[in-house]
Design a protein around this motif. Sequence first.
Motif, PDB file in Angstrom:
ATOM      1  N   LYS A  32       0.879  -1.258  -0.153  1.00  0.00           N
ATOM      2  CA  LYS A  32       0.099  -0.043   0.020  1.00  0.00           C
ATOM      3  C   LYS A  32       0.914   1.174   0.148  1.00  0.00           C
ATOM      4  O   LYS A  32       0.397   2.387   0.043  1.00  0.00           O
ATOM      5  CB  LYS A  32      -0.892   0.114   1.190  1.00  0.00           C
ATOM      6  N   ALA A  33       2.099   1.165  -0.077  1.00  0.00           N
ATOM      7  CA  ALA A  33       2.872   2.223  -0.010  1.00  0.00           C
ATOM      8  C   ALA A  33       2.707   3.028  -1.393  1.00  0.00           C
ATOM      9  O   ALA A  33       2.592   2.494  -2.277  1.00  0.00           O
ATOM     10  CB  ALA A  33       4.523   1.836  -0.058  1.00  0.00           C
ATOM     11  N   SER A  34       2.727   4.344  -1.090  1.00  0.00           N
ATOM     12  CA  SER A  34       2.736   5.475  -2.207  1.00  0.00           C
ATOM     13  C   SER A  34       3.734   6.523  -2.073  1.00  0.00           C
ATOM     14  O   SER A  34       4.379   6.677  -1.117  1.00  0.00           O
ATOM     15  CB  SER A  34       1.315   5.873  -2.328  1.00  0.00           C
ATOM     16  N   PRO A  35       3.977   7.401  -2.972  1.00  0.00           N
ATOM     17  CA  PRO A  35       5.075   8.336  -2.949  1.00  0.00           C
ATOM     18  C   PRO A  35       4.702   9.242  -1.485  1.00  0.00           C
ATOM     19  O   PRO A  35       3.505   9.808  -1.190  1.00  0.00           O
ATOM     20  CB  PRO A  35       4.515   9.298  -4.266  1.00  0.00           C
ATOM     21  N   GLY A  36       5.815   9.511  -0.999  1.00  0.00           N
ATOM     22  CA  GLY A  36       5.843  10.317   0.362  1.00  0.00           C
ATOM     23  C   GLY A  36       5.136   9.565   1.478  1.00  0.00           C
ATOM     24  O   GLY A  36       4.967  10.129   2.541  1.00  0.00           O
ATOM     25  N   ALA A  37       5.155   8.102   1.367  1.00  0.00           N
ATOM     26  CA  ALA A  37       4.553   7.403   2.483  1.00  0.00           C
ATOM     27  C   ALA A  37       5.580   7.094   3.622  1.00  0.00           C
ATOM     28  O   ALA A  37       6.597   7.029   3.376  1.00  0.00           O
ATOM     29  CB  ALA A  37       4.031   5.953   2.009  1.00  0.00           C
ATOM     30  N   LEU A  38       4.927   6.964   4.827  1.00  0.00           N
ATOM     31  CA  LEU A  38       5.879   6.681   6.140  1.00  0.00           C
ATOM     32  C   LEU A  38       5.381   4.855   6.120  1.00  0.00           C
ATOM     33  O   LEU A  38       4.236   4.683   6.518  1.00  0.00           O
ATOM     34  CB  LEU A  38       5.457   7.271   7.459  1.00  0.00           C
ATOM     35  N   PHE A  39       6.342   4.257   6.215  1.00  0.00           N
ATOM     36  CA  PHE A  39       6.313   2.777   6.352  1.00  0.00           C
ATOM     37  C   PHE A  39       6.502   1.997   7.391  1.00  0.00           C
ATOM     38  O   PHE A  39       7.986   2.312   7.974  1.00  0.00           O
ATOM     39  CB  PHE A  39       6.869   1.941   4.959  1.00  0.00           C
ATOM     40  N   VAL A  40       5.607   1.839   8.402  1.00  0.00           N
ATOM     41  CA  VAL A  40       5.995   1.156   9.823  1.00  0.00           C
ATOM     42  C   VAL A  40       6.123  -0.373   9.559  1.00  0.00           C
ATOM     43  O   VAL A  40       5.298  -1.155   8.919  1.00  0.00           O
ATOM     44  CB  VAL A  40       4.864   1.312  10.532  1.00  0.00           C
ATOM     45  N   CYS A  41       7.241  -0.927   9.910  1.00  0.00           N
ATOM     46  CA  CYS A  41       7.676  -2.269   9.630  1.00  0.00           C
ATOM     47  C   CYS A  41       7.091  -3.168  11.030  1.00  0.00           C
ATOM     48  O   CYS A  41       7.958  -3.040  12.014  1.00  0.00           O
ATOM     49  CB  CYS A  41       9.109  -2.396   9.333  1.00  0.00           C
ATOM     50  N   ILE A  42       6.227  -3.872  10.865  1.00  0.00           N
ATOM     51  CA  ILE A  42       5.454  -4.539  11.956  1.00  0.00           C
ATOM     52  C   ILE A  42       6.312  -6.135  11.823  1.00  0.00           C
ATOM     53  O   ILE A  42       5.873  -6.620  10.564  1.00  0.00           O
ATOM     54  CB  ILE A  42       4.067  -4.679  11.769  1.00  0.00           C
ATOM     55  N   PRO A  43       6.858  -6.774  12.757  1.00  0.00           N
ATOM     56  CA  PRO A  43       7.393  -8.005  12.857  1.00  0.00           C
ATOM     57  C   PRO A  43       6.256  -8.727  13.089  1.00  0.00           C
ATOM     58  O   PRO A  43       5.468  -8.491  14.263  1.00  0.00           O
ATOM     59  CB  PRO A  43       8.651  -7.762  14.015  1.00  0.00           C
ATOM     60  N   GLY A  44       5.729  -9.931  12.446  1.00  0.00           N
ATOM     61  CA  GLY A  44       4.907 -10.980  12.473  1.00  0.00           C
ATOM     62  C   GLY A  44       5.359 -12.102  13.167  1.00  0.00           C
ATOM     63  O   GLY A  44       6.593 -12.461  13.031  1.00  0.00           O
ATOM     64  N   GLN A  45       4.403 -13.038  13.150  1.00  0.00           N
ATOM     65  CA  GLN A  45       4.679 -14.489  13.496  1.00  0.00           C
ATOM     66  C   GLN A  45       5.570 -15.136  12.305  1.00  0.00           C
ATOM     67  O   GLN A  45       6.286 -15.982  12.681  1.00  0.00           O
ATOM     68  CB  GLN A  45       3.556 -15.427  13.983  1.00  0.00           C
ATOM     69  N   PHE A  46       5.012 -14.636  11.123  1.00  0.00           N
ATOM     70  CA  PHE A  46       5.439 -15.514  10.062  1.00  0.00           C
ATOM     71  C   PHE A  46       6.350 -14.565   9.118  1.00  0.00           C
ATOM     72  O   PHE A  46       6.981 -15.096   8.315  1.00  0.00           O
ATOM     73  CB  PHE A  46       4.359 -16.233   9.036  1.00  0.00           C
ATOM     74  N   GLN A  47       5.955 -13.527   9.110  1.00  0.00           N
ATOM     75  CA  GLN A  47       6.738 -12.480   8.195  1.00  0.00           C
ATOM     76  C   GLN A  47       7.141 -11.245   9.029  1.00  0.00           C
ATOM     77  O   GLN A  47       6.386 -10.789   9.921  1.00  0.00           O
ATOM     78  CB  GLN A  47       5.676 -12.110   7.017  1.00  0.00           C
ATOM     79  N   ASP A  48       8.077 -10.358   8.198  1.00  0.00           N
ATOM     80  CA  ASP A  48       8.618  -9.346   9.136  1.00  0.00           C
ATOM     81  C   ASP A  48       8.696  -8.136   7.999  1.00  0.00           C
ATOM     82  O   ASP A  48       8.977  -8.199   6.926  1.00  0.00           O
ATOM     83  CB  ASP A  48      10.170  -9.380   9.692  1.00  0.00           C
ATOM     84  N   GLY A  49       7.887  -7.098   8.598  1.00  0.00           N
ATOM     85  CA  GLY A  49       7.822  -6.012   7.459  1.00  0.00           C
ATOM     86  C   GLY A  49       9.051  -5.389   7.086  1.00  0.00           C
ATOM     87  O   GLY A  49       9.218  -4.750   5.924  1.00  0.00           O
ATOM     88  N   ALA A  50      10.081  -5.567   7.924  1.00  0.00           N
ATOM     89  CA  ALA A  50      11.339  -4.925   7.567  1.00  0.00           C
ATOM     90  C   ALA A  50      11.948  -5.679   6.291  1.00  0.00           C
ATOM     91  O   ALA A  50      12.695  -4.927   5.451  1.00  0.00           O
ATOM     92  CB  ALA A  50      12.283  -5.267   8.868  1.00  0.00           C
ATOM     93  N   ASP A  51      11.534  -6.831   6.170  1.00  0.00           N
ATOM     94  CA  ASP A  51      12.038  -7.500   4.719  1.00  0.00           C
ATOM     95  C   ASP A  51      11.496  -6.975   3.615  1.00  0.00           C
ATOM     96  O   ASP A  51      11.739  -7.424   2.281  1.00  0.00           O
ATOM     97  CB  ASP A  51      11.510  -9.013   4.835  1.00  0.00           C
ATOM     98  N   TYR A  52      10.228  -5.971   3.669  1.00  0.00           N
ATOM     99  CA  TYR A  52       9.735  -5.467   2.358  1.00  0.00           C
ATOM    100  C   TYR A  52      10.074  -4.043   2.593  1.00  0.00           C
ATOM    101  O   TYR A  52       9.308  -3.351   1.346  1.00  0.00           O
ATOM    102  CB  TYR A  52       8.017  -5.812   2.492  1.00  0.00           C
ATOM    103  N   ILE A  53      11.010  -3.628   2.932  1.00  0.00           N
ATOM    104  CA  ILE A  53      11.371  -2.108   2.837  1.00  0.00           C
ATOM    105  C   ILE A  53      11.815  -1.658   1.555  1.00  0.00           C
ATOM    106  O   ILE A  53      11.402  -0.624   1.028  1.00  0.00           O
ATOM    107  CB  ILE A  53      12.443  -1.733   4.017  1.00  0.00           C
ATOM    108  N   LEU A  54      12.538  -2.430   0.557  1.00  0.00           N
ATOM    109  CA  LEU A  54      12.843  -1.909  -0.745  1.00  0.00           C
ATOM    110  C   LEU A  54      11.654  -1.987  -1.303  1.00  0.00           C
ATOM    111  O   LEU A  54      11.846  -0.880  -2.360  1.00  0.00           O
ATOM    112  CB  LEU A  54      13.805  -2.909  -1.081  1.00  0.00           C
ATOM    113  N   ASP A  55      10.724  -2.795  -1.178  1.00  0.00           N
ATOM    114  CA  ASP A  55       9.573  -2.761  -2.056  1.00  0.00           C
ATOM    115  C   ASP A  55       8.743  -1.502  -1.791  1.00  0.00           C
ATOM    116  O   ASP A  55       8.338  -0.651  -2.720  1.00  0.00           O
ATOM    117  CB  ASP A  55       8.472  -3.852  -1.600  1.00  0.00           C
ATOM    118  N   ALA A  56       8.731  -0.831  -0.357  1.00  0.00           N
ATOM    119  CA  ALA A  56       8.138   0.055  -0.170  1.00  0.00           C
ATOM    120  C   ALA A  56       8.618   1.449  -0.417  1.00  0.00           C
ATOM    121  O   ALA A  56       7.977   2.399  -1.162  1.00  0.00           O
ATOM    122  CB  ALA A  56       7.682   0.333   1.520  1.00  0.00           C
ATOM    123  N   VAL A  57      10.126   1.378  -0.699  1.00  0.00           N
ATOM    124  CA  VAL A  57      10.971   2.446  -0.991  1.00  0.00           C
ATOM    125  C   VAL A  57      10.726   2.581  -2.602  1.00  0.00           C
ATOM    126  O   VAL A  57      10.374   3.873  -3.053  1.00  0.00           O
ATOM    127  CB  VAL A  57      12.286   2.278  -0.641  1.00  0.00           C
TER     128      VAL A  57
END
Length: 490
Positions: A32-57
């Motif tokens: 759901k990232a878009s130009p100018g977004a702030l992406f909060v990386c939530i660590p979950g049981q099966f996935q970690d949002g930090a693994d998708y930082i490059l996609d968000a950027v």
Amino acid sequence: MKLNELLADVDYISIAGNRETQVEAVVYDSRKASPGALFVCIPGQFQDGADYILDAVRAGARAVVVERWVDVLEKTSEEVAVVMVRDARAALAQISATWFGYPARKLVTIGLTGTKGKTTTAHMIKKILETAGKKVGMIGTMGAYVGTEKIPVRNTTPESYELQALFAHMLEEGCRYAVCEVSSQGLKQGRTRGIVFDYGAFLNISPDHIGEGEHADFAEYLACKKKLCDQTRHTVVNIDDPHWQEMLAERSVEGLVTVSTKGEADLYASQIENLWEPGFLGATFHMSGLVEGEMALGMPGRFNVENALVAAAITGGLGIGTDCIRQGLREVSVKGRTQVLQSASHISTFLIDYAHNALSMENLLQMLKGYHPDRLVCLFGAGGNKPKQRRFDMGSMAGKYADLTILTTDNPRYETVEEINKAIIEGLDAYGGAYQVIEDREEAIHYLLDHCGSRDIVALIGKGHEEYQEIQGVKYHFSEEEVVGKYVQK
């Protein structure tokens, strides 16, 4: 809004990059990232949002909130502000509240927690407030309601961003009150963090939601429930529950109000009697203490009287008059929770209930038996791809309490109905319970409408508020309420 403004209430460790970065959106899903977004990386049981930082950027995010440093941040040529925090979920909750302008502070907020009864009590409170002419928002198991508008939600207590967005929408639509079911998972994951509820209520607790992905044990489950007491201005506690003192232990509880059906409390019920008449299955009782008067509750069972006391304590505390409380409790109905179907009231008493395990079936059937019908009839199946022991146990409860059981289809998923019902029959046989098998659920309901009398009580069990059947991976529309209504019209 600028990044440093969004972080005003966030307990962060460090910020690398431009604190003045203009934030155009807040997201915690990289898709759901878009130009100018702030992406909060939530660590979950099966996935970690930090693994998708490059996609968000790549999608345009210009700021990220992380609990750990991620190497990919060094591989992008984009200028990205990085906020390091100890708890990303807590940060998301605070950021979301700031983003939407702290909407919860402008509402009268009511939070309810308990293993059972959250949905029912929320509906009672909503009905009483609406009877008094108030516009109410409600969030819980059946979705979010803003006045008469219904909005689907994924969890009983949505993630903090969605929760704050719903509060903001309620304000825009003129709501003054927000009633929220607060689940143990919602408390565990800090989804309500930063919200101070005007009223919070503890209904009950029993072993549930314990296992992988939920709670390690009962102690942790209770500890999560107790967190609600830390964020309420007034706390209502059902002291009929054996764990109520543990719930309050080591907590500084403000504005404590107690309710009971067994003895005196700040608000208590006495002279509880079943009331059954055409189109009405419920209870009468005398309410004493904070609210005084004779009440008729349009839902059966002593446990629902407990819920009604909580609803009355909260709405009475908010200044709602006794007449509105009385009318609201008499008229309340909750879809799929001991819901009496008015369309069949001239034939028999048909009700729909979401009971889908042995304990909830026993509570329901034992309670209905107390109305002394000519026959107590239950119709149910069991979910596919679930433990076989659950089916046997449900069959045992039906055999123990029902005069007749109709075995039919629930959500067979990837199993056959015949295979599922085989285990249920073993449980029925343990008590010698009378039964018939009619696999087509619509046909089975028609059969009961044709063969039940005015002094029978018929419980359609398992589907509750669901309006589908899941068969071989496909969800087909199916509403028991519609099936009954259409057949009666014919």
